[in-house]
Design a protein around this motif. Structure first.
Motif, PDB file in Angstrom:
ATOM      1  N   UNK A  92       0.858  -1.193   0.000  1.00 27.26           N
ATOM      2  CA  UNK A  92       0.000   0.000   0.000  1.00 27.26           C
ATOM      3  C   UNK A  92       0.891   1.239   0.000  1.00 27.26           C
ATOM      4  N   UNK A  93       0.522   2.218  -0.813  1.00 31.01           N
ATOM      5  CA  UNK A  93       1.316   3.439  -0.931  1.00 31.01           C
ATOM      6  C   UNK A  93       0.384   4.647  -0.972  1.00 31.01           C
ATOM      7  N   UNK A  94       0.717   5.666  -0.185  1.00 29.52           N
ATOM      8  CA  UNK A  94       0.061   6.971  -0.274  1.00 29.52           C
ATOM      9  C   UNK A  94       1.107   7.969  -0.742  1.00 29.52           C
ATOM     10  N   UNK A  95       0.797   8.726  -1.782  1.00 29.75           N
ATOM     11  CA  UNK A  95       1.736   9.711  -2.315  1.00 29.75           C
ATOM     12  C   UNK A  95       1.105  11.098  -2.218  1.00 29.75           C
ATOM     13  N   UNK A  96       1.794  12.006  -1.536  1.00 28.42           N
ATOM     14  CA  UNK A  96       1.345  13.388  -1.415  1.00 28.42           C
ATOM     15  C   UNK A  96       2.308  14.300  -2.171  1.00 28.42           C
ATOM     16  N   UNK A  97       1.766  15.280  -2.857  1.00 28.99           N
ATOM     17  CA  UNK A  97       2.578  16.320  -3.477  1.00 28.99           C
ATOM     18  C   UNK A  97       2.402  17.580  -2.635  1.00 28.99           C
ATOM     19  N   UNK A  98       3.467  17.998  -1.946  1.00 28.46           N
ATOM     20  CA  UNK A  98       3.383  19.146  -1.043  1.00 28.46           C
ATOM     21  C   UNK A  98       3.533  20.478  -1.770  1.00 28.46           C
ATOM     22  N   UNK A  99       3.429  20.468  -3.081  1.00 29.49           N
ATOM     23  CA  UNK A  99       3.599  21.694  -3.863  1.00 29.49           C
ATOM     24  C   UNK A  99       2.648  22.795  -3.411  1.00 29.49           C
ATOM     25  N   UNK A 100       1.413  22.430  -3.077  1.00 23.73           N
ATOM     26  CA  UNK A 100       0.430  23.433  -2.677  1.00 23.73           C
ATOM     27  C   UNK A 100       0.316  23.630  -1.181  1.00 23.73           C
ATOM     28  N   UNK A 101       1.246  23.069  -0.419  1.00 25.29           N
ATOM     29  CA  UNK A 101       1.125  23.105   1.034  1.00 25.29           C
ATOM     30  C   UNK A 101       1.618  24.399   1.663  1.00 25.29           C
ATOM     31  N   UNK A 102       1.849  25.415   0.844  1.00 32.92           N
ATOM     32  CA  UNK A 102       2.061  26.755   1.399  1.00 32.92           C
ATOM     33  C   UNK A 102       0.731  27.294   1.915  1.00 32.92           C
ATOM     34  N   UNK A 103      -0.359  26.653   1.516  1.00 29.25           N
ATOM     35  CA  UNK A 103      -1.710  26.977   1.981  1.00 29.25           C
ATOM     36  C   UNK A 103      -2.153  25.842   2.900  1.00 29.25           C
ATOM     37  N   UNK A 104      -2.229  26.112   4.206  1.00 30.56           N
ATOM     38  CA  UNK A 104      -2.547  25.059   5.167  1.00 30.56           C
ATOM     39  C   UNK A 104      -3.930  24.470   4.934  1.00 30.56           C
ATOM     40  N   UNK A 105      -4.884  25.299   4.536  1.00 30.95           N
ATOM     41  CA  UNK A 105      -6.234  24.793   4.279  1.00 30.95           C
ATOM     42  C   UNK A 105      -6.230  23.795   3.123  1.00 30.95           C
ATOM     43  N   UNK A 106      -5.440  24.095   2.093  1.00 29.69           N
ATOM     44  CA  UNK A 106      -5.342  23.176   0.953  1.00 29.69           C
ATOM     45  C   UNK A 106      -4.691  21.868   1.376  1.00 29.69           C
ATOM     46  N   UNK A 107      -3.641  21.961   2.194  1.00 29.95           N
ATOM     47  CA  UNK A 107      -2.982  20.753   2.692  1.00 29.95           C
ATOM     48  C   UNK A 107      -3.942  19.923   3.536  1.00 29.95           C
ATOM     49  N   UNK A 108      -4.712  20.585   4.393  1.00 32.17           N
ATOM     50  CA  UNK A 108      -5.661  19.882   5.256  1.00 32.17           C
ATOM     51  C   UNK A 108      -6.720  19.155   4.431  1.00 32.17           C
ATOM     52  N   UNK A 109      -7.161  19.779   3.349  1.00 33.12           N
ATOM     53  CA  UNK A 109      -8.169  19.148   2.493  1.00 33.12           C
ATOM     54  C   UNK A 109      -7.625  17.882   1.838  1.00 33.12           C
ATOM     55  N   UNK A 110      -6.391  17.956   1.342  1.00 31.97           N
ATOM     56  CA  UNK A 110      -5.776  16.797   0.687  1.00 31.97           C
ATOM     57  C   UNK A 110      -5.571  15.662   1.687  1.00 31.97           C
ATOM     58  N   UNK A 111      -5.051  15.994   2.862  1.00 34.31           N
ATOM     59  CA  UNK A 111      -4.795  14.978   3.885  1.00 34.31           C
ATOM     60  C   UNK A 111      -6.111  14.365   4.371  1.00 34.31           C
ATOM     61  N   UNK A 112      -7.136  15.189   4.528  1.00 33.78           N
ATOM     62  CA  UNK A 112      -8.450  14.686   4.946  1.00 33.78           C
ATOM     63  C   UNK A 112      -8.988  13.670   3.949  1.00 33.78           C
ATOM     64  N   UNK A 113      -8.837  13.979   2.672  1.00 34.54           N
ATOM     65  CA  UNK A 113      -9.314  13.079   1.626  1.00 34.54           C
ATOM     66  C   UNK A 113      -8.524  11.769   1.633  1.00 34.54           C
ATOM     67  N   UNK A 114      -7.210  11.873   1.804  1.00 33.29           N
ATOM     68  CA  UNK A 114      -6.361  10.678   1.773  1.00 33.29           C
ATOM     69  C   UNK A 114      -6.693   9.718   2.901  1.00 33.29           C
ATOM     70  N   UNK A 115      -6.956  10.261   4.086  1.00 31.29           N
ATOM     71  CA  UNK A 115      -7.236   9.414   5.244  1.00 31.29           C
ATOM     72  C   UNK A 115      -8.738   9.274   5.519  1.00 31.29           C
ATOM     73  N   UNK A 116      -9.552   9.726   4.564  1.00 30.20           N
ATOM     74  CA  UNK A 116     -10.992   9.482   4.553  1.00 30.20           C
ATOM     75  C   UNK A 116     -11.697   9.998   5.803  1.00 30.20           C
ATOM     76  N   UNK A 117     -11.382  11.219   6.184  1.00 27.61           N
ATOM     77  CA  UNK A 117     -12.109  11.823   7.287  1.00 27.61           C
ATOM     78  C   UNK A 117     -13.539  12.110   6.844  1.00 27.61           C
ATOM     79  N   UNK A 118     -14.525  11.882   7.707  1.00 30.47           N
ATOM     80  CA  UNK A 118     -15.917  12.129   7.321  1.00 30.47           C
ATOM     81  C   UNK A 118     -16.191  13.598   7.025  1.00 30.47           C
ATOM     82  N   UNK A 119     -15.495  14.483   7.733  1.00 34.34           N
ATOM     83  CA  UNK A 119     -15.601  15.919   7.487  1.00 34.34           C
ATOM     84  C   UNK A 119     -14.199  16.464   7.241  1.00 34.34           C
ATOM     85  N   UNK A 120     -13.973  17.166   6.136  1.00 35.03           N
ATOM     86  CA  UNK A 120     -12.630  17.685   5.852  1.00 35.03           C
ATOM     87  C   UNK A 120     -12.147  18.636   6.949  1.00 35.03           C
ATOM     88  N   UNK A 121     -10.885  18.515   7.297  1.00 34.12           N
ATOM     89  CA  UNK A 121     -10.284  19.437   8.251  1.00 34.12           C
ATOM     90  C   UNK A 121     -10.085  20.794   7.585  1.00 34.12           C
TER      91      UNK A 121
END
Length: 213
Positions: free
Chosen positions: A64-93
């Motif tokens: 199993x592999x999860x790959x994140x591209x931190x290119x847009x992680x200068x925006x914390x909200x954008x990073x939180x949305x991507x991470x929320x989706x990857x780990x399947x949070x019911x409500x995005x952080x």
């Protein structure tokens, strides 16, 4: 962000089950001396100065592999949305702050469980963008913070699950591609009483299959 399964041999989990350094469990001052890891401590955060290929990941033996591209992680909200989706949070952080950490850790625990059926997990974070950002700039600090908090949350979630006796817990390894530093040092909370964990980034040898057998 992408997630996919890889076919190939699976090394014995005990050969690479991550052992958390003391600093992953305890807040520490930025200028405090680093405590030596336990004798049986094994590295689990690695750095490599190039992009991993699918062949590399297969050679490492992960299913199993999860790959994140931190290119847009200068925006914390954008990073939180991507991470929320990857780990399947019911409500995005909305952020990756201290208040959101418990929810993120619960979701990570769910992703780390079920080793017997799902296989061990490789988390790859591509940080090439950091090379282009001016060191110490606001954008650079925001990106480092997001990367660091994700890495530290992984450590905390795995350790909490292990302490709770989860017998299906997968081995989890993090690889930071082109990460410019040798330590991941996120800051959680307000400066006056912030938690400042630290995780050493170990250089990944190029002979990946031998390294992870």
């Amino acid at each position: 962000m992408s997630t996919f399964a890889l076919q190939g041999h699976r090394p014995t989990s005990g050969a690479r089950t991550p052992r958390r350094p003391t600093s992953a469990r305890m807040p520490r001052a930025r200028d405090a001396p680093e405590a030596p890891p336990p004798a049986d401590d094994k590295p689990w955060v690695f750095g490599i100065d190039r992009a991993l290929t699918s062949a590399d990941m297969s050679a490492m033996g992960f299913t199993r592999v999860l790959v994140f591209d931190a290119d847009g992680w200068v925006d914390e909200a954008a990073a939180a949305e991507v991470v929320s989706d990857a780990f399947r949070l019911p409500e995005p952080l909305r952020s990756l702050g201290l208040a959101e950490r418990p929810a993120l850790m619960r979701a990570m625990h769910a992703a780390f469980s079920g080793c017997a059926s799902g296989g061990d997990l490789l988390v790859v974070i591509r940080t090439e963008r950091l090379i282009d950002l001016e060191d110490g700039s606001a954008d650079s600090e925001r990106c480092y913070t997001c990367v660091g908090r994700v890495v530290d949350a992984i450590a905390r979630a795995w350790e909490a699950a292990n302490d709770a006796g989860d017998r299906t817990l997968a081995a989890v390894i993090v690889v930071l591609e082109m990460f410019p530093k040798r330590r991941v040092e996120p800051v959680w909370g307000e400066p006056a009483d912030a938690e400042r964990p630290a995780h050493t980034v170990v250089a990944l040898e190029d002979d990946l299959s031998n390294f992870f057998e």
